[in-house]
Design a protein around this motif. Structure first.
Motif, PDB file in Angstrom:
ATOM      1  N   GLY A 136      41.325  15.218  52.525  1.00 39.48           N
ATOM      2  CA  GLY A 136      41.777  14.680  51.253  1.00 39.48           C
ATOM      3  C   GLY A 136      41.659  15.818  50.147  1.00 39.48           C
ATOM      4  N   HIS A 137      41.315  16.901  50.491  1.00 36.00           N
ATOM      5  CA  HIS A 137      40.985  17.990  49.335  1.00 36.00           C
ATOM      6  C   HIS A 137      41.986  19.118  49.278  1.00 36.00           C
ATOM      7  CE1 HIS A 137      37.296  15.770  48.296  1.00 36.00           C
ATOM      8  NE2 HIS A 137      37.057  15.911  49.289  1.00 36.00           N
ATOM      9  N   ALA A 138      42.984  19.044  49.934  1.00 30.76           N
ATOM     10  CA  ALA A 138      44.216  20.102  50.284  1.00 30.76           C
ATOM     11  C   ALA A 138      44.473  20.712  48.728  1.00 30.76           C
ATOM     12  CB  ALA A 138      45.198  19.678  51.122  1.00 30.76           C
ATOM     13  N   GLY A 139      44.434  19.507  47.758  1.00 30.00           N
ATOM     14  CA  GLY A 139      45.107  19.715  46.602  1.00 30.00           C
ATOM     15  C   GLY A 139      44.165  20.643  45.641  1.00 30.00           C
ATOM     16  N   GLN A 140      42.972  20.713  45.966  1.00 41.41           N
ATOM     17  CA  GLN A 140      42.046  21.570  45.795  1.00 41.41           C
ATOM     18  C   GLN A 140      41.874  22.968  46.577  1.00 41.41           C
ATOM     19  OE1 GLN A 140      39.240  18.135  45.594  1.00 41.41           O
ATOM     20  NE2 GLN A 140      38.242  19.346  44.083  1.00 41.41           N
ATOM     21  N   GLY A 141      42.817  23.185  47.170  1.00 39.30           N
ATOM     22  CA  GLY A 141      42.861  24.152  48.188  1.00 39.30           C
ATOM     23  C   GLY A 141      41.393  24.338  49.222  1.00 39.30           C
ATOM     24  N   VAL A 142      41.003  23.238  49.614  1.00 42.86           N
ATOM     25  CA  VAL A 142      39.919  22.963  50.609  1.00 42.86           C
ATOM     26  C   VAL A 142      40.489  22.217  51.970  1.00 42.86           C
ATOM     27  CG1 VAL A 142      37.731  22.159  50.988  1.00 42.86           C
ATOM     28  CG2 VAL A 142      38.251  22.980  48.784  1.00 42.86           C
ATOM     29  N   ALA A 143      40.500  22.942  53.098  1.00 45.88           N
ATOM     30  CA  ALA A 143      41.074  22.263  54.288  1.00 45.88           C
ATOM     31  C   ALA A 143      39.730  21.404  54.733  1.00 45.88           C
ATOM     32  CB  ALA A 143      41.245  23.452  55.325  1.00 45.88           C
ATOM     33  N   PRO A 144      40.192  20.483  55.770  1.00 43.30           N
ATOM     34  CA  PRO A 144      39.272  19.545  56.349  1.00 43.30           C
ATOM     35  C   PRO A 144      38.228  20.276  57.002  1.00 43.30           C
ATOM     36  CG  PRO A 144      41.474  18.851  56.831  1.00 43.30           C
ATOM     37  CD  PRO A 144      41.596  20.273  56.281  1.00 43.30           C
ATOM     38  N   SER A 145      38.148  21.427  57.634  1.00 43.16           N
ATOM     39  CA  SER A 145      37.231  21.934  58.382  1.00 43.16           C
ATOM     40  C   SER A 145      36.581  21.009  59.478  1.00 43.16           C
ATOM     41  CB  SER A 145      35.968  22.368  57.409  1.00 43.16           C
ATOM     42  OG  SER A 145      35.107  23.106  57.853  1.00 43.16           O
ATOM     43  N   LEU A 192      35.897  29.688  56.035  1.00 37.72           N
ATOM     44  CA  LEU A 192      37.043  30.416  55.262  1.00 37.72           C
ATOM     45  C   LEU A 192      36.853  30.042  53.604  1.00 37.72           C
ATOM     46  CD1 LEU A 192      39.752  31.989  55.173  1.00 37.72           C
ATOM     47  CD2 LEU A 192      41.075  29.618  55.469  1.00 37.72           C
ATOM     48  N   ALA A 193      36.637  29.033  53.452  1.00 36.32           N
ATOM     49  CA  ALA A 193      36.413  28.410  52.091  1.00 36.32           C
ATOM     50  C   ALA A 193      35.079  28.825  51.314  1.00 36.32           C
ATOM     51  CB  ALA A 193      36.812  26.814  51.813  1.00 36.32           C
ATOM     52  N   GLY A 194      34.107  28.890  52.135  1.00 42.30           N
ATOM     53  CA  GLY A 194      32.739  29.383  51.904  1.00 42.30           C
ATOM     54  C   GLY A 194      32.140  28.174  51.312  1.00 42.30           C
ATOM     55  N   SER A 220      38.964  39.180  67.962  1.00 43.98           N
ATOM     56  CA  SER A 220      39.052  39.101  66.574  1.00 43.98           C
ATOM     57  C   SER A 220      39.223  37.476  66.108  1.00 43.98           C
ATOM     58  CB  SER A 220      40.422  39.837  65.905  1.00 43.98           C
ATOM     59  OG  SER A 220      41.586  39.281  66.304  1.00 43.98           O
ATOM     60  N   SER A 221      39.166  36.443  67.063  1.00 43.60           N
ATOM     61  CA  SER A 221      39.563  35.212  66.906  1.00 43.60           C
ATOM     62  C   SER A 221      38.086  34.533  66.424  1.00 43.60           C
ATOM     63  CB  SER A 221      39.736  34.419  68.288  1.00 43.60           C
ATOM     64  OG  SER A 221      40.915  34.884  69.016  1.00 43.60           O
ATOM     65  N   ASP A 222      38.077  33.316  65.711  1.00 50.97           N
ATOM     66  CA  ASP A 222      37.035  32.699  65.090  1.00 50.97           C
ATOM     67  C   ASP A 222      37.257  31.335  64.856  1.00 50.97           C
ATOM     68  OD1 ASP A 222      38.688  32.909  62.861  1.00 50.97           O
ATOM     69  OD2 ASP A 222      37.384  34.314  61.900  1.00 50.97           O
ATOM     70  N   SER A 223      36.498  30.618  64.210  1.00 53.19           N
ATOM     71  CA  SER A 223      36.732  29.276  63.783  1.00 53.19           C
ATOM     72  C   SER A 223      37.889  28.971  62.877  1.00 53.19           C
ATOM     73  CB  SER A 223      35.401  28.284  63.206  1.00 53.19           C
ATOM     74  OG  SER A 223      35.179  29.181  62.025  1.00 53.19           O
ATOM     75  N   GLN A 283      42.523  26.881  63.860  1.00 57.26           N
ATOM     76  CA  GLN A 283      41.233  25.998  64.318  1.00 57.26           C
ATOM     77  C   GLN A 283      40.774  25.198  63.086  1.00 57.26           C
ATOM     78  OE1 GLN A 283      39.729  26.820  68.238  1.00 57.26           O
ATOM     79  NE2 GLN A 283      39.023  28.995  67.427  1.00 57.26           N
ATOM     80  N   ALA A 284      39.414  24.822  63.216  1.00 56.60           N
ATOM     81  CA  ALA A 284      39.157  23.824  62.082  1.00 56.60           C
ATOM     82  C   ALA A 284      38.957  24.330  60.785  1.00 56.60           C
ATOM     83  CB  ALA A 284      37.607  23.432  62.621  1.00 56.60           C
ATOM     84  N   ASP A 285      38.465  25.553  60.631  1.00 57.80           N
ATOM     85  CA  ASP A 285      38.443  26.105  59.397  1.00 57.80           C
ATOM     86  C   ASP A 285      39.873  26.879  58.927  1.00 57.80           C
ATOM     87  OD1 ASP A 285      35.864  25.204  59.239  1.00 57.80           O
ATOM     88  OD2 ASP A 285      34.905  27.113  60.055  1.00 57.80           O
ATOM     89  N   HIS A 286      40.872  26.239  59.445  1.00 58.89           N
ATOM     90  CA  HIS A 286      42.155  27.072  58.906  1.00 58.89           C
ATOM     91  C   HIS A 286      42.454  26.856  57.610  1.00 58.89           C
ATOM     92  CE1 HIS A 286      44.252  23.361  58.042  1.00 58.89           C
ATOM     93  NE2 HIS A 286      43.469  22.706  59.285  1.00 58.89           N
ATOM     94  N   PRO A 287      43.212  27.731  57.015  1.00 51.70           N
ATOM     95  CA  PRO A 287      43.720  27.773  55.701  1.00 51.70           C
ATOM     96  C   PRO A 287      44.478  26.456  55.316  1.00 51.70           C
ATOM     97  CG  PRO A 287      45.014  29.211  56.651  1.00 51.70           C
ATOM     98  CD  PRO A 287      43.925  28.891  57.619  1.00 51.70           C
ATOM     99  N   VAL A 288      44.748  26.021  53.926  1.00 52.76           N
ATOM    100  CA  VAL A 288      45.389  24.706  53.641  1.00 52.76           C
ATOM    101  C   VAL A 288      47.071  25.046  53.865  1.00 52.76           C
ATOM    102  CG1 VAL A 288      46.184  23.235  51.773  1.00 52.76           C
ATOM    103  CG2 VAL A 288      43.676  24.162  51.949  1.00 52.76           C
ATOM    104  N   THR A 289      47.355  26.277  53.609  1.00 50.40           N
ATOM    105  CA  THR A 289      48.961  26.587  53.783  1.00 50.40           C
ATOM    106  C   THR A 289      48.964  27.814  54.485  1.00 50.40           C
ATOM    107  OG1 THR A 289      48.944  27.913  51.584  1.00 50.40           O
ATOM    108  CG2 THR A 289      49.543  25.349  51.477  1.00 50.40           C
ATOM    109  N   GLY A 290      50.167  28.274  54.893  1.00 52.53           N
ATOM    110  CA  GLY A 290      50.473  29.555  55.810  1.00 52.53           C
ATOM    111  C   GLY A 290      52.081  29.679  55.217  1.00 52.53           C
ATOM    112  N   GLY A 291      52.215  31.077  55.237  1.00 57.58           N
ATOM    113  CA  GLY A 291      53.357  31.659  54.874  1.00 57.58           C
ATOM    114  C   GLY A 291      54.505  32.210  56.092  1.00 57.58           C
TER     115      GLY A 291
END
Length: 284
Positions: free
Chosen positions: A21-30, A134-136, A202-205, A245-253
């Motif tokens: 519910g926070h994608a609008g703030q640039g935060v993925a669900p994680s 990712l978002a820290g 080089s894979s991660d969460s 995976q879970a810590d993915h970005p909100v958007t992708g190009g």
């Protein structure tokens, strides 16, 4: 009641169901990378949905409780030991106060989930106790010497009779094609569904980077950034897919050729570097 970190192993973080519910703030669900194993750990100790646990990569975790505790470990074939005594896999374990609880390195799988009855009661950030790498945001990675609070034990009994999960860990990962499969050649689609890919070191969460055959595009124009979800198989210009995976970005190009089913995304969460993955279209 508290838990003290004695050793973290290669990587230990705090996870729960995530912060949707926070994608609008640039935060993925994680949230937990293997959602099924996470939920099962809480179920075994009688926690309600959403309780925070420790997600431990490749074992090596050691903790101590200051009061008697009820714990369970899921996700891999790693073994939980209490003062050096081995317990059964996916067993509800009673831990005496002051005992040292350790997670061995698994022979198979990557991420183990250690749940304690009552859950980790660290402060929530945007409604979640998950560490988003990712978002820290979210709780910091636990460090040696950290003391984490445990919440009050729920009134419901623990689910001690839940049978272990079954399934073939080497079966292909089920996907739904799209939403941008039309950006790829027919040969690329055939390759995705027939070839074998290898998980890169080089894979991660955030994502699994896959080595293997190149997936060629049918379209070369630029795709505007659009929303992505856990399990999205995004293909950058080099043609080598990345499974978010879970810590993915909100958007992708880059175009998403397919999306893993939720169960397949859980299985992908346990894939180590060097693991070989195959994909198959999920049944309708």
């Amino acid at each position: 009641m508290t838990l003290t970190i004695l050793r973290t192993g290669p990587l230990t973080v705090i996870k729960d169901e995530g912060r949707p519910g926070h994608a609008g703030q640039g935060v993925a669900p994680s949230g937990a990378v293997d959602r099924g194993a996470y939920a099962r750990a809480n179920e075994l100790v009688g926690n309600p949905r959403g309780a925070a646990v420790l997600e431990c990569t490749l074992g090596g975790l050691r903790v101590r409780f200051d009061e008697p505790a009820t714990v369970a470990l899921t996700g891999t074939d790693a073994v939980l030991t209490v003062d050096g005594t081995r317990t059964a896999v996916e067993e509800v374990v009673s831990v005496p106060a002051g005992a040292e609880v350790a997670v061995t390195m698994p022979r198979r799988g990557l991420r183990s989930y250690l749940a304690v009855r009552g859950g980790l009661a660290v402060p929530a950030v945007l409604g979640s106790r998950s560490t988003d790498r990712l978002a820290g945001i979210g709780p910091a990675k636990p460090a040696v010497g950290d003391t984490l609070p445990i919440g009050p034990a729920p009134t419901a009994p623990s689910s001690v009779d839940v049978p272990p999960q079954a399934g073939d860990p080497d079966a292909p990962l089920e996907v739904d094609l799209g939403p941008r499969d039309d950006w790829f050649t027919a040969a690329a689609i055939e390759t995705l569904l027939s070839a074998e890919f290898t998980v890169s070191p080089s894979s991660d969460s955030v994502g699994l980077r896959l080595d293997g055959p190149v997936l060629a595009r049918a379209r070369t124009d630029e795709l505007p950034s659009e929303g992505v979800v856990r399990g999205s198989v995004q293909v950058p210009p080099d043609g080598h897919p990345i499974v978010f995976q879970a810590d993915h970005p909100v958007t992708g190009g880059y175009p998403v050729i397919a999306v893993l089913t939720p169960a397949a995304a859980d299985r992908a969460a346990q894939a180590r570097p060097g693991a070989r993955l195959r994909f198959v279209v999920a049944p309708a």
